[in-house]
Design a protein around this motif. Sequence first.
Motif, PDB file in Angstrom:
ATOM      1  N   ASN A 161      40.483  15.101  48.750  1.00 36.57           N
ATOM      2  CA  ASN A 161      41.385  15.998  49.485  1.00 36.57           C
ATOM      3  C   ASN A 161      41.668  17.260  48.678  1.00 36.57           C
ATOM      4  O   ASN A 161      42.713  17.888  48.834  1.00 36.57           O
ATOM      5  N   LEU A 162      40.723  17.656  47.865  1.00 34.79           N
ATOM      6  CA  LEU A 162      40.833  18.855  47.042  1.00 34.79           C
ATOM      7  C   LEU A 162      41.242  20.054  47.886  1.00 34.79           C
ATOM      8  O   LEU A 162      40.596  20.371  48.882  1.00 34.79           O
ATOM      9  N   GLY A 163      42.349  20.686  47.527  1.00 36.18           N
ATOM     10  CA  GLY A 163      42.817  21.863  48.260  1.00 36.18           C
ATOM     11  C   GLY A 163      43.228  21.569  49.694  1.00 36.18           C
ATOM     12  O   GLY A 163      43.222  22.457  50.534  1.00 36.18           O
ATOM     13  N   GLY A 164      43.546  20.320  49.986  1.00 41.79           N
ATOM     14  CA  GLY A 164      43.916  19.949  51.358  1.00 41.79           C
ATOM     15  C   GLY A 164      42.722  19.810  52.277  1.00 41.79           C
ATOM     16  O   GLY A 164      42.858  19.864  53.498  1.00 41.79           O
ATOM     17  N   ALA A 165      41.532  19.615  51.698  1.00 40.73           N
ATOM     18  CA  ALA A 165      40.287  19.583  52.473  1.00 40.73           C
ATOM     19  C   ALA A 165      40.319  18.578  53.616  1.00 40.73           C
ATOM     20  O   ALA A 165      39.929  18.905  54.745  1.00 40.73           O
ATOM     21  N   ALA A 166      40.779  17.373  53.350  1.00 43.60           N
ATOM     22  CA  ALA A 166      40.777  16.344  54.396  1.00 43.60           C
ATOM     23  C   ALA A 166      41.723  16.719  55.528  1.00 43.60           C
ATOM     24  O   ALA A 166      41.417  16.518  56.706  1.00 43.60           O
ATOM     25  N   GLN A 212      24.671  19.309  50.670  1.00 40.52           N
ATOM     26  CA  GLN A 212      25.098  17.941  50.365  1.00 40.52           C
ATOM     27  C   GLN A 212      23.887  17.051  50.065  1.00 40.52           C
ATOM     28  O   GLN A 212      23.939  16.220  49.147  1.00 40.52           O
ATOM     29  N   THR A 213      22.811  17.219  50.820  1.00 40.93           N
ATOM     30  CA  THR A 213      21.598  16.436  50.587  1.00 40.93           C
ATOM     31  C   THR A 213      21.071  16.666  49.180  1.00 40.93           C
ATOM     32  O   THR A 213      20.681  15.725  48.480  1.00 40.93           O
ATOM     33  N   LEU A 214      21.070  17.917  48.747  1.00 38.77           N
ATOM     34  CA  LEU A 214      20.603  18.235  47.390  1.00 38.77           C
ATOM     35  C   LEU A 214      21.514  17.609  46.331  1.00 38.77           C
ATOM     36  O   LEU A 214      21.036  17.107  45.316  1.00 38.77           O
ATOM     37  N   SER A 237      36.140  23.218  54.493  1.00 40.15           N
ATOM     38  CA  SER A 237      36.878  22.029  54.053  1.00 40.15           C
ATOM     39  C   SER A 237      35.920  20.948  53.567  1.00 40.15           C
ATOM     40  O   SER A 237      36.231  20.213  52.623  1.00 40.15           O
ATOM     41  N   ARG A 238      34.735  20.858  54.178  1.00 40.79           N
ATOM     42  CA  ARG A 238      33.760  19.851  53.749  1.00 40.79           C
ATOM     43  C   ARG A 238      33.158  20.190  52.394  1.00 40.79           C
ATOM     44  O   ARG A 238      32.773  19.290  51.643  1.00 40.79           O
ATOM     45  N   ILE A 239      33.065  21.470  52.077  1.00 46.16           N
ATOM     46  CA  ILE A 239      32.594  21.854  50.741  1.00 46.16           C
ATOM     47  C   ILE A 239      33.597  21.351  49.705  1.00 46.16           C
ATOM     48  O   ILE A 239      33.224  20.716  48.713  1.00 46.16           O
ATOM     49  N   LEU A 240      34.880  21.635  49.939  1.00 49.74           N
ATOM     50  CA  LEU A 240      35.921  21.180  49.009  1.00 49.74           C
ATOM     51  C   LEU A 240      35.964  19.658  48.942  1.00 49.74           C
ATOM     52  O   LEU A 240      36.100  19.064  47.861  1.00 49.74           O
ATOM     53  N   TYR A 241      35.850  19.006  50.092  1.00 51.69           N
ATOM     54  CA  TYR A 241      35.842  17.549  50.176  1.00 51.69           C
ATOM     55  C   TYR A 241      34.699  16.981  49.321  1.00 51.69           C
ATOM     56  O   TYR A 241      34.897  16.052  48.541  1.00 51.69           O
ATOM     57  N   THR A 242      33.518  17.560  49.471  1.00 54.85           N
ATOM     58  CA  THR A 242      32.341  17.084  48.740  1.00 54.85           C
ATOM     59  C   THR A 242      32.491  17.304  47.243  1.00 54.85           C
ATOM     60  O   THR A 242      32.174  16.415  46.442  1.00 54.85           O
ATOM     61  N   ILE A 243      32.967  18.469  46.855  1.00 55.71           N
ATOM     62  CA  ILE A 243      33.167  18.747  45.428  1.00 55.71           C
ATOM     63  C   ILE A 243      34.151  17.747  44.829  1.00 55.71           C
ATOM     64  O   ILE A 243      33.908  17.164  43.767  1.00 55.71           O
ATOM     65  N   GLY A 244      35.274  17.537  45.525  1.00 52.71           N
ATOM     66  CA  GLY A 244      36.278  16.601  45.022  1.00 52.71           C
ATOM     67  C   GLY A 244      35.762  15.177  44.960  1.00 52.71           C
ATOM     68  O   GLY A 244      35.903  14.492  43.937  1.00 52.71           O
ATOM     69  N   TYR A 245      35.151  14.709  46.026  1.00 51.23           N
ATOM     70  CA  TYR A 245      34.661  13.334  46.097  1.00 51.23           C
ATOM     71  C   TYR A 245      33.553  13.097  45.070  1.00 51.23           C
ATOM     72  O   TYR A 245      33.468  12.036  44.453  1.00 51.23           O
TER      73      TYR A 245
END
Length: 154
Positions: A124-129, A31-33, A107-115
């Motif tokens: 909430n990509l793929g129900g991540a949240a 996420q930092t990168l 879930s945080r990977i999906l959340y980050t990609i979506g956001y």
Amino acid sequence: MASGITGLVLSKEYAYPAAAVVSTFYLMLWQTLRVGRARKQAGIEYPQVYAEKADAAARKEAYTFNCTQRAHQNTLEVAPIIIGSTLIAGLTHPVAAAALCGTWAVSRILYTIGYSTGDPKKRNLGGAAVFGSLSMLGLLGTSTATVVSLIRAL
């Protein structure tokens, strides 16, 4: 009153929650990168944490940077809860703790990609949240049960 731990024996399965916790370190590094890349694309100078509201409204890159930064910041806000509860729950429920922490990390990977698309509704990509929140609640419950059992054993 006793001072210090006289002995702590961890099961071999404790390697699972330990590994799950380490996965969160890689998540936050990734996420930092992403934030650094979005910062560069948007031209947001340090030490500014977010793009100004007017800049974010005027430029997609600035708005996307804010979304990427927010995904990372939100992860940092809950990381102490996830890491601490995983380590505590892992004392008595190592496989469950590892599974819940691992689910949260994915879930945080999906959340980050979506956001990071610049559309906050996609976080909430793929129900991540939902999966992330349920995982955190599971860890809180399991770590609480662990602490209760440890206190009762005194």
